[in-house]
Design a protein around this motif. Structure first.
Motif, short mmCIF file in Angstrom:
data_model
loop_
_atom_site.label_atom_id
_atom_site.label_comp_id
_atom_site.label_asym_id
_atom_site.label_seq_id
_atom_site.Cartn_x
_atom_site.Cartn_y
_atom_site.Cartn_z
N GLY A 105 0.82 -1.20 0.00
CA GLY A 105 0.00 0.00 0.00
C GLY A 105 0.85 1.25 0.00
N TRP A 106 0.17 2.39 -0.17
CA TRP A 106 0.88 3.67 -0.18
C TRP A 106 0.96 4.29 1.21
CZ3 TRP A 106 3.35 5.78 -4.40
CH2 TRP A 106 3.18 5.09 -5.60
N PHE A 107 0.05 3.88 2.09
CA PHE A 107 0.09 4.34 3.47
C PHE A 107 0.52 3.19 4.38
CE2 PHE A 107 -2.69 7.31 1.36
CZ PHE A 107 -2.29 8.53 1.88
N TRP A 108 1.04 3.56 5.55
CA TRP A 108 1.49 2.53 6.49
C TRP A 108 0.30 1.77 7.05
CZ3 TRP A 108 0.24 2.09 11.70
CH2 TRP A 108 0.92 1.07 12.39
N HIS A 109 0.43 0.46 7.08
CA HIS A 109 -0.52 -0.43 7.75
C HIS A 109 0.30 -1.47 8.50
CE1 HIS A 109 -3.37 1.46 5.08
NE2 HIS A 109 -2.79 0.93 4.02
N ALA A 110 -0.03 -1.69 9.77
CA ALA A 110 0.73 -2.64 10.58
C ALA A 110 0.75 -4.02 9.94
CB ALA A 110 0.14 -2.71 11.99
N SER A 111 -0.32 -4.38 9.24
CA SER A 111 -0.40 -5.70 8.63
C SER A 111 0.60 -5.88 7.49
CB SER A 111 -1.81 -5.94 8.10
OG SER A 111 -2.15 -4.98 7.11
N GLU A 112 1.24 -4.79 7.06
CA GLU A 112 2.21 -4.88 5.95
C GLU A 112 3.65 -4.72 6.42
OE1 GLU A 112 -0.78 -3.17 2.45
OE2 GLU A 112 0.98 -1.99 3.06
N ASP A 113 3.86 -4.73 7.74
CA ASP A 113 5.21 -4.54 8.25
C ASP A 113 6.16 -5.66 7.81
OD1 ASP A 113 4.57 -2.19 9.47
OD2 ASP A 113 4.40 -3.03 11.50
N ASP A 114 5.62 -6.83 7.53
CA ASP A 114 6.45 -7.94 7.08
C ASP A 114 6.39 -8.12 5.56
OD1 ASP A 114 3.86 -8.83 6.90
OD2 ASP A 114 4.23 -10.79 7.84
N LYS A 115 5.89 -7.10 4.86
CA LYS A 115 5.77 -7.17 3.40
C LYS A 115 6.56 -6.06 2.71
CE LYS A 115 1.19 -9.28 3.79
NZ LYS A 115 -0.26 -9.14 3.50
N VAL A 116 7.55 -5.55 3.38
CA VAL A 116 8.39 -4.49 2.82
C VAL A 116 9.29 -5.08 1.74
CG1 VAL A 116 10.21 -2.81 3.37
CG2 VAL A 116 8.32 -3.21 4.98
N ARG A 117 9.49 -4.36 0.66
CA ARG A 117 10.36 -4.82 -0.41
C ARG A 117 11.77 -5.07 0.11
NH1 ARG A 117 8.37 -3.91 -5.68
NH2 ARG A 117 6.45 -2.66 -5.73
N THR A 118 12.41 -6.08 -0.42
CA THR A 118 13.78 -6.36 -0.04
C THR A 118 14.73 -5.43 -0.78
OG1 THR A 118 14.10 -7.97 -1.82
CG2 THR A 118 13.20 -8.80 0.28
N ALA A 119 15.96 -5.37 -0.31
CA ALA A 119 16.97 -4.57 -0.99
C ALA A 119 17.20 -5.08 -2.41
CB ALA A 119 18.27 -4.60 -0.20
N ALA A 120 17.17 -6.38 -2.60
CA ALA A 120 17.35 -6.94 -3.94
C ALA A 120 16.23 -6.51 -4.87
CB ALA A 120 17.43 -8.46 -3.87
N ASN A 121 14.99 -6.46 -4.35
CA ASN A 121 13.88 -6.00 -5.16
C ASN A 121 14.00 -4.53 -5.50
OD1 ASN A 121 10.88 -4.71 -5.07
ND2 ASN A 121 10.87 -6.69 -6.11
N LEU A 122 14.45 -3.72 -4.53
CA LEU A 122 14.66 -2.30 -4.79
C LEU A 122 15.75 -2.10 -5.83
CD1 LEU A 122 14.45 -0.90 -1.14
CD2 LEU A 122 12.70 -0.76 -2.93
N MET A 123 16.77 -2.95 -5.81
CA MET A 123 17.83 -2.87 -6.82
C MET A 123 17.27 -3.19 -8.20
SD MET A 123 20.98 -1.96 -6.76
CE MET A 123 22.66 -2.20 -7.28
N GLU A 124 16.37 -4.15 -8.26
CA GLU A 124 15.72 -4.48 -9.53
C GLU A 124 14.95 -3.26 -10.05
OE1 GLU A 124 14.77 -7.25 -12.61
OE2 GLU A 124 16.16 -7.42 -10.92
N LEU A 125 14.24 -2.58 -9.16
CA LEU A 125 13.51 -1.37 -9.55
C LEU A 125 14.47 -0.28 -10.03
CD1 LEU A 125 10.83 -1.08 -6.72
CD2 LEU A 125 10.47 -1.82 -9.07
N TYR A 126 15.60 -0.17 -9.39
CA TYR A 126 16.59 0.83 -9.78
C TYR A 126 17.05 0.60 -11.22
CZ TYR A 126 20.88 3.65 -9.49
OH TYR A 126 21.88 4.57 -9.71
N PHE A 127 17.32 -0.65 -11.57
CA PHE A 127 17.75 -0.96 -12.93
C PHE A 127 16.64 -0.68 -13.93
CE2 PHE A 127 21.49 -2.80 -11.16
CZ PHE A 127 22.38 -2.96 -12.20
N LYS A 128 15.38 -0.88 -13.53
CA LYS A 128 14.26 -0.73 -14.46
C LYS A 128 13.69 0.69 -14.49
CE LYS A 128 12.81 -5.56 -14.40
NZ LYS A 128 11.74 -6.53 -14.09
#
Length: 489
Positions: free
Chosen positions: A298-321
């Motif tokens: 989601g775009w806003f913080w929700h406690a239910s998503e605290d364990d669903k944060v993108r990993t650094a590897a996924n963020l790196m993939e976004l950086y390349f794309k």
């Protein structure tokens, strides 16, 4: 965050329609194949503000409002200001995190679709003044702007045009006057801004309120009050949306657009996603793409998503794309109901920074001998300290630049940059390595622009050649760098 209908942003999911100018020529094409090559004089360059904006590469979005306390993604405007009480709010923590992790600016949702204003506006009681936070005397926008400047970060604001609280929404000029007053408060009271962010949000549906936004007046207000800020919108006019909320630019991505193809924010047609992702090599306006995406589902913080944060590897993939496809990455990192960035989000950002730092620590081509097919100063592409560049001879639409290192080098990542201060011209490129007595292709692609990042199987060679196979005007390369992905022991 944009309005979504039918489970998508606005149904912008169709393939490119008729009339889309070919994003590039076929690889290997020559000047004779370019039926509509625009004259060099007509090819637009960026403004200084657009150039600085794109070279920044990374900006952080901060979505924060009453939704943070209700668990909703979209508030309906009936929320009580009394629920907004981030008792540990520390905007300096947000800014320090952004600075430490390599971001150049931050953009705050000063007002989202629910209409709740994070500053003590005189336009409505649906604002921070009627919350318990700071005993009703606080100003999130002020603390955000001050924190950014204390860390040397650029400041930007998003003011949602869709407002589900105010009665004047849907009443034409009455709402436009209301909105302009809010905009003037933000533009006039919080110092210099680097970006003002708009979308075409209008989620009332076919049976709901209909509001026609006065975009010429809105954009004119920004230009008058913040002349150095770039204006983001679906279609520009300063920088454009990349056409999705995945954080991904097109594999072909021009910084120019034809403004008639996506004439205003909220314009919906089958070709819009591809037009925004790809841009237009013949476009008359320089409007580079911004790829927005959230670090959470989601775009806003929700406690239910605290364990669903993108990993650094996924963020790196976004950086390349995004960055690696001539775009800029706008990554949303939402504060919690306490008013702090969550430790999981911070950890992912820090690991993402470390991955970039290790990968791009040193250019493996440093020390190589450089020669070119012609033109001036080919060795300038190894100088990362300034704006020197290699330029092919005037009038040429192709050329090559070659590097020979003292010993073979193993690499699997390449970065190319055009000198885009002179415009974006390169339509096709190829990279070859000298192996087994001949040139073997390592990678190839279309546009380069501000940055092109390519990944491929590890290659070992002492000689590589970067070929510009076709450009719409004299090709200029600002940088060539090769790297090796860190090998874990």
């Amino acid at each position: 965050m944009r309005v979504k209908t039918s489970q998508s942003r606005r149904g912008f999911l169709a393939a490119a329609g008729s009339g889309l100018v070919a994003a590039s020529l076929p690889l290997g094409a020559g000047a004779a194949s370019a039926a509509r090559v625009t004259s060099a004089a007509a090819r637009p360059p960026p403004t200084p503000q657009q150039l600085a904006w794109q070279r920044e590469e990374l900006a952080m979005f901060v979505h924060f409002t009453v939704n943070t306390f209700t668990g909703k993604e979209w508030g309906d405007g009936t929320e009580s200001p009394r629920i907004f009480d981030p008792h540990k709010l520390d905007a300096r923590q947000w800014a320090r995190t952004a600075k430490r992790c390599g971001f150049g600016s931050m953009i705050l949702t000063a007002k989202h679709h629910d209409g709740f204003c994070l500053w003590p506006t005189r336009t409505t009681g649906h604002c921070i003044r009627n919350s318990p936070w700071r005993d009703g005397k606080g100003d999130v926008v002020r603390e955000f702007a001050d924190a950014c400047r204390a860390e040397g970060l650029g400041v930007g604001f998003y003011l949602s045009p869709w407002d589900r609280n105010t009665p004047s929404y849907g009443q034409g000029e009455a709402y436009n006057d209301f909105y302009i007053t809010q905009l003037e408060e933000l533009l006039g009271n919080y110092g210099e801004l680097v970006e003002v962010w708009f979308d075409g949000a209008n989620g009332e549906g076919p049976n709901g309120k209909r509001q026609i936004y006065d975009w010429p007046r809105i954009h004119g207000t920004v230009r008058r009050m913040q002349p150095n800020a770039v204006i983001f919108g679906d279609a520009g006019p300063g920088v454009r949306w990349i056409g999705n909320e995945k954080g991904e630019a097109g594999t072909t991505c021009w910084s120019m657009v034809d403004p008639k193809r996506v004439p205003y924010a909220g314009f919906d047609a089958s070709w819009v996603p591809e037009a925004l992702m790809q841009g237009d090599p013949q476009g008359s306006e320089w409007r580079p793409g911004e790829a927005d995406v959230s670090i959470r589902p989601g775009w806003f913080w929700h406690a239910s998503e605290d364990d669903k944060v993108r990993t650094a590897a996924n963020l790196m993939e976004l950086y390349f794309k995004s960055v690696g496809r001539n775009s800029k990455l706008l990554l949303n990192v939402p504060p919690t109901s306490e008013g702090l960035l969550h430790e999981n989000d911070v950890r992912a950002l820090e690991e993402f920074f470390e991955m970039r730092r290790h990968l791009f620590a040193s250019n493996l081509l440093e020390g190589a001998q450089v020669r070119a097919s012609g033109g001036s100063t080919p060795a300038a592409v190894l100088d990362s300290s300034g704006d020197r560049y290699w330029q092919a001879p005037a009038g040429e639409r192709s050329g090559w630049i070659e590097f020979e290192s003292p010993a073979p080098i193993t690499f699997d990542v390449l970065r190319l940059e055009e000198a885009i201060e002179h415009g974006q011209h390169i339509a096709n490129h190829r990279v070859d390595a000298w192996q087994d007595g001949g040139w073997q292709t390592v990678c190839w692609g279309t546009t380069i622009g501000n940055a092109r990042l390519a990944r491929f199987a590890p290659c070992t060679a002492s000689r590589i050649r970067v070929s510009v196979e076709f450009a719409y005007d004299t090709p200029r390369l600002r940088r060539v760098a090769q790297y090796r992905t860190r090998q874990e022991s």
